[in-house]
Design a protein around this motif. Structure first.
Motif, PDB file in Angstrom:
ATOM      1  N   MET A 116     -37.583 -13.089  25.855  1.00 48.81           N
ATOM      2  CA  MET A 116     -36.425 -13.407  24.825  1.00 48.81           C
ATOM      3  C   MET A 116     -35.339 -14.069  25.618  1.00 48.81           C
ATOM      4  N   THR A 117     -34.886 -15.048  24.932  1.00 51.12           N
ATOM      5  CA  THR A 117     -33.776 -15.856  25.537  1.00 51.12           C
ATOM      6  C   THR A 117     -32.440 -15.256  24.960  1.00 51.12           C
ATOM      7  N   LYS A 118     -31.637 -14.956  25.994  1.00 50.39           N
ATOM      8  CA  LYS A 118     -30.497 -14.197  25.816  1.00 50.39           C
ATOM      9  C   LYS A 118     -29.370 -15.159  25.344  1.00 50.39           C
ATOM     10  N   LEU A 119     -28.393 -14.867  24.335  1.00 47.28           N
ATOM     11  CA  LEU A 119     -27.243 -15.598  24.063  1.00 47.28           C
ATOM     12  C   LEU A 119     -25.997 -15.161  24.723  1.00 47.28           C
ATOM     13  N   SER A 120     -25.352 -15.682  25.874  1.00 47.90           N
ATOM     14  CA  SER A 120     -24.175 -15.517  26.361  1.00 47.90           C
ATOM     15  C   SER A 120     -23.076 -16.454  25.635  1.00 47.90           C
ATOM     16  N   VAL A 121     -22.027 -15.767  25.075  1.00 48.64           N
ATOM     17  CA  VAL A 121     -21.036 -16.439  24.317  1.00 48.64           C
ATOM     18  C   VAL A 121     -19.715 -16.548  25.386  1.00 48.64           C
ATOM     19  N   ASN A 122     -19.445 -18.024  25.431  1.00 45.30           N
ATOM     20  CA  ASN A 122     -18.458 -18.468  26.160  1.00 45.30           C
ATOM     21  C   ASN A 122     -17.265 -18.196  25.493  1.00 45.30           C
ATOM     22  N   ILE A 123     -16.088 -17.594  26.054  1.00 42.25           N
ATOM     23  CA  ILE A 123     -14.858 -17.449  25.259  1.00 42.25           C
ATOM     24  C   ILE A 123     -13.798 -17.998  25.623  1.00 42.25           C
ATOM     25  N   ASN A 124     -13.819 -19.203  26.317  1.00 40.30           N
ATOM     26  CA  ASN A 124     -12.929 -20.057  26.992  1.00 40.30           C
ATOM     27  C   ASN A 124     -12.050 -20.357  25.695  1.00 40.30           C
ATOM     28  N   LYS A 125     -12.779 -20.826  24.542  1.00 39.82           N
ATOM     29  CA  LYS A 125     -11.921 -21.385  23.541  1.00 39.82           C
ATOM     30  C   LYS A 125     -10.912 -20.308  22.843  1.00 39.82           C
ATOM     31  N   ILE A 126     -11.554 -19.097  22.650  1.00 38.51           N
ATOM     32  CA  ILE A 126     -10.685 -18.062  22.476  1.00 38.51           C
ATOM     33  C   ILE A 126      -9.196 -17.859  23.093  1.00 38.51           C
ATOM     34  N   ALA A 127      -9.364 -18.088  24.518  1.00 45.18           N
ATOM     35  CA  ALA A 127      -8.222 -17.908  25.248  1.00 45.18           C
ATOM     36  C   ALA A 127      -7.195 -19.348  25.173  1.00 45.18           C
ATOM     37  N   THR A 128      -8.066 -20.459  24.757  1.00 46.06           N
ATOM     38  CA  THR A 128      -7.241 -21.859  24.527  1.00 46.06           C
ATOM     39  C   THR A 128      -6.277 -21.431  23.405  1.00 46.06           C
ATOM     40  N   LEU A 129      -7.135 -20.919  22.008  1.00 46.23           N
ATOM     41  CA  LEU A 129      -6.241 -20.554  21.011  1.00 46.23           C
ATOM     42  C   LEU A 129      -4.931 -19.561  21.257  1.00 46.23           C
ATOM     43  N   TYR A 187     -17.874 -19.282   9.235  1.00 46.52           N
ATOM     44  CA  TYR A 187     -18.867 -18.239   8.889  1.00 46.52           C
ATOM     45  C   TYR A 187     -18.439 -17.053   9.328  1.00 46.52           C
ATOM     46  N   GLY A 188     -17.463 -16.650  10.165  1.00 47.62           N
ATOM     47  CA  GLY A 188     -17.206 -15.399  10.871  1.00 47.62           C
ATOM     48  C   GLY A 188     -17.887 -15.059  12.045  1.00 47.62           C
ATOM     49  N   LEU A 189     -17.067 -14.621  12.970  1.00 46.64           N
ATOM     50  CA  LEU A 189     -17.582 -14.408  14.353  1.00 46.64           C
ATOM     51  C   LEU A 189     -18.945 -13.577  14.118  1.00 46.64           C
ATOM     52  N   GLU A 190     -19.078 -12.478  13.584  1.00 45.56           N
ATOM     53  CA  GLU A 190     -20.133 -11.552  13.692  1.00 45.56           C
ATOM     54  C   GLU A 190     -21.301 -12.305  12.997  1.00 45.56           C
ATOM     55  N   ASN A 191     -21.096 -13.078  11.788  1.00 47.30           N
ATOM     56  CA  ASN A 191     -22.190 -13.631  10.968  1.00 47.30           C
ATOM     57  C   ASN A 191     -22.743 -15.076  12.165  1.00 47.30           C
ATOM     58  N   THR A 192     -21.681 -15.463  12.872  1.00 44.63           N
ATOM     59  CA  THR A 192     -22.186 -16.712  13.623  1.00 44.63           C
ATOM     60  C   THR A 192     -23.066 -16.300  14.586  1.00 44.63           C
ATOM     61  N   ILE A 193     -22.518 -15.115  15.382  1.00 45.40           N
ATOM     62  CA  ILE A 193     -23.213 -14.761  16.562  1.00 45.40           C
ATOM     63  C   ILE A 193     -24.851 -14.369  15.821  1.00 45.40           C
ATOM     64  N   GLN A 194     -24.726 -13.816  14.882  1.00 42.96           N
ATOM     65  CA  GLN A 194     -26.352 -13.610  14.335  1.00 42.96           C
ATOM     66  C   GLN A 194     -27.015 -14.776  14.191  1.00 42.96           C
ATOM     67  N   MET A 195     -26.384 -15.824  13.556  1.00 44.37           N
ATOM     68  CA  MET A 195     -27.189 -17.125  13.173  1.00 44.37           C
ATOM     69  C   MET A 195     -27.502 -17.527  14.508  1.00 44.37           C
ATOM     70  N   TYR A 196     -26.782 -17.810  15.611  1.00 44.59           N
ATOM     71  CA  TYR A 196     -27.365 -18.220  16.839  1.00 44.59           C
ATOM     72  C   TYR A 196     -28.507 -17.205  17.411  1.00 44.59           C
ATOM     73  N   ARG A 197     -28.182 -15.921  17.094  1.00 48.21           N
ATOM     74  CA  ARG A 197     -29.351 -15.110  17.915  1.00 48.21           C
ATOM     75  C   ARG A 197     -30.732 -15.448  17.079  1.00 48.21           C
ATOM     76  N   ARG A 198     -30.611 -15.864  15.682  1.00 53.03           N
ATOM     77  CA  ARG A 198     -31.738 -16.172  14.993  1.00 53.03           C
ATOM     78  C   ARG A 198     -32.509 -17.411  15.296  1.00 53.03           C
ATOM     79  N   GLN A 199     -31.711 -18.400  16.069  1.00 55.43           N
ATOM     80  CA  GLN A 199     -32.077 -19.756  16.213  1.00 55.43           C
ATOM     81  C   GLN A 199     -32.802 -19.381  17.606  1.00 55.43           C
ATOM     82  N   LEU A 200     -32.589 -18.479  18.288  1.00 55.45           N
ATOM     83  CA  LEU A 200     -33.400 -18.121  19.386  1.00 55.45           C
ATOM     84  C   LEU A 200     -34.576 -17.341  19.429  1.00 55.45           C
ATOM     85  N   GLU A 201     -34.739 -16.780  18.108  1.00 54.96           N
ATOM     86  CA  GLU A 201     -35.744 -16.055  17.903  1.00 54.96           C
ATOM     87  C   GLU A 201     -36.963 -16.757  17.081  1.00 54.96           C
ATOM     88  N   ILE A 202     -36.605 -17.927  16.552  1.00 55.73           N
ATOM     89  CA  ILE A 202     -37.701 -18.890  15.654  1.00 55.73           C
ATOM     90  C   ILE A 202     -39.063 -19.134  16.804  1.00 55.73           C
TER      91      ILE A 202
END
Length: 238
Positions: free
Chosen positions: A1-14, A223-238
């Motif tokens: 399984m490939t893990k998704l690590s979310v980089n939150i730098n852009k949150i800090a930029t905002l 898409y919203g943060l929760e939905n977006t993270i799930q969308m990325y997770r699904r890309q890694l599960e294909i």
């Protein structure tokens, strides 16, 4: 399984754009974990233009998934790793004024310097990953540094994906196989998004982790943060 690590730098930029604490970087990190992120990545830079060193200390108290701290291994970075003891330290060759990481290490020229740094980090108990270009000549020298993993710099793949995705991914498949033969773990990051991520994973199914920030935060605006993270997770599960 490939893990998704979310980089939150852009949150800090905002947050830094207006001062104060909105959005709250720590809360966003915890929400990312709650929404399915399997790791949190930060890249504190000397000018603290996005993630601040205090943010790293605050996050270290609460992050329960894999905490990954990227950075150039100067004295301040090394001290931060010693204090925080994250799950992973990712070494990048950025000069202090770099806008973003734009190349990997020359592990031939810097092999002995990296070897000493890797040894120090592993004594702390932190897994080490070295940011690296998709060129075979850098992989055996990377192995000789003692690093646990390498992180493939994927901007060239992302830039050429829409022109010819088979051609764009070919050098990554080749060096990924080499990394496997050398016993190196494999991460990837830079400009990965919802369009190109699944194809990379399909061609390199044994990726350990991808680190994604800018594109994911941009997608979250729509898409919203929760939905977006799930969308990325699904890309890694294909």
């Amino acid at each position: 399984m490939t893990k998704l690590s979310v980089n939150i730098n852009k949150i800090a930029t905002l947050r830094n754009a207006r001062g104060g604490n909105n959005p709250d970087v720590v809360k966003v990190a915890l929400d990312c974990e709650r929404f399915g992120a399997q790791g949190i990545t930060v890249h504190p830079r000397p000018d603290e233009r996005h993630i601040r060193y205090q943010d790293v200390l605050d996050l270290a108290k609460v992050v329960t998934t894999e905490f990954n701290i990227e950075g150039y291994p100067d004295a301040r970075y090394m001290q931060l790793i010693r204090e925080v003891k994250p799950a992973q330290a990712t070494l990048v060759p950025d000069p202090p004024d770099a806008i973003t990481s734009n190349t990997g290490w020359d592990t031939i020229e810097n092999q002995f310097m990296l070897r000493d740094i890797v040894a120090e980090l592993k004594e702390i108990g932190t897994r080490v990953s070295i940011f690296i270009n998709p060129e075979a000549k850098y992989f055996e020298p990377a192995k000789l540094t003692g690093t646990d993993r390498v992180e493939l710099y994927t901007e060239p793949y992302a830039s050429h994906y829409h022109e010819d995705r088979e051609k764009a991914v070919k050098p990554y498949v080749e060096v990924a196989q080499l990394a496997q033969e050398l016993g190196l773990g494999l991460n990837a990051g830079h400009d990965l998004d919802l369009h190109n991520l699944a194809f990379l994973k399909k061609n390199i199914p044994y990726l350990d982790e991808v680190s994604i920030g800018h594109a994911l935060v941009c997608d979250a605006l729509y898409y919203g943060l929760e939905n977006t993270i799930q969308m990325y997770r699904r890309q890694l599960e294909i």
